[in-house]
Write an enzyme that holds these catalytic residues in place. Structure first.
Site, PDB file in Angstrom:
ATOM      1  N   GLU A  36       0.837  -1.198   0.000  1.00  0.00           N
ATOM      2  CA  GLU A  36       0.000   0.000   0.000  1.00  0.00           C
ATOM      3  C   GLU A  36       0.874   1.251   0.000  1.00  0.00           C
ATOM      4  O   GLU A  36       0.598   2.210  -0.715  1.00  0.00           O
ATOM      5  CB  GLU A  36      -0.933   0.013   1.209  1.00  0.00           C
ATOM      6  N   ASP A  75      -9.006   0.275  -0.829  1.00  0.00           N
ATOM      7  CA  ASP A  75      -7.699   0.881  -0.576  1.00  0.00           C
ATOM      8  C   ASP A  75      -7.526   2.233  -1.245  1.00  0.00           C
ATOM      9  O   ASP A  75      -7.112   3.193  -0.598  1.00  0.00           O
ATOM     10  CB  ASP A  75      -6.575  -0.068  -1.002  1.00  0.00           C
ATOM     11  N   LYS A  95      -4.031  -6.622  -2.666  1.00  0.00           N
ATOM     12  CA  LYS A  95      -4.091  -7.895  -1.933  1.00  0.00           C
ATOM     13  C   LYS A  95      -3.013  -8.838  -2.437  1.00  0.00           C
ATOM     14  O   LYS A  95      -2.694  -8.839  -3.626  1.00  0.00           O
ATOM     15  CB  LYS A  95      -5.437  -8.609  -2.180  1.00  0.00           C
TER      16      LYS A  95
END
Length: 152
Positions: A36, A75, A95
């Site tokens: 991320e 996200d 993911k």
């Protein structure tokens, strides 16, 4: 003098170089994985990305395992300027690819582990189905980025 190895933590706050590009509270951008964080750096520094946000959007979904209504915070939501001069919006979930496959039952694998993996898999599928429907109504492209897509 003892030298300590410096390493990146898996969770933390991201401080954007270009806070005006961020849609939301730029003082409270949290990453929950290094993947991320890698996306955040890319979105922040990429001049073709006009705006971006992280977990600022809520999509309701039905959890088919627990039979409950829940809330999904994807996200990223980004707006990109294409080479053709068009603005396109993308909703992105990050993911590991192993979380996109149903659990494998192996000899010696604990039943509780299999059940936990199955619940996580079906919850992800429920979230992604809700996200795809939400995006279809708004002409937004939904995609899940795994380690394969994060090679930038």
């Amino acid at each position: 003098m003892i030298m300590m190895k410096k390493h990146k933590t898996y969770k933390g706050k991201y401080r954007p170089k270009f806070p005006k590009k961020y849609k939301g509270n730029h003082n409270n951008i949290v990453y929950r994985s290094l993947w991320e964080r890698k996306c955040m750096v890319y979105f922040d520094n990429n001049p073709n990305i006009i705006s971006w946000s992280s977990e600022e959007l809520v999509i309701p979904y039905f959890d088919s395992v627990t039979k409950q209504r829940r809330r999904y915070y994807p996200d990223f939501l980004i707006t990109v300027m294409t080479n053709e001069g068009e603005k396109k919006t993308h909703l992105i979930e990050v993911k590991p690819s192993k979380h996109l496959k149903p659990p494998v039952v192996k000899k010696g694998k604990r039943r509780s582990t299999i059940l936990q993996e199955a619940q996580a898999y079906y919850m992800n599928m429920d979230k992604f189905t809700a996200a795809e429907k939400w995006c279809a109504k708004k002409d937004i492209k939904f995609s899940v980025w795994t380690e394969k897509e994060l090679q930038f």
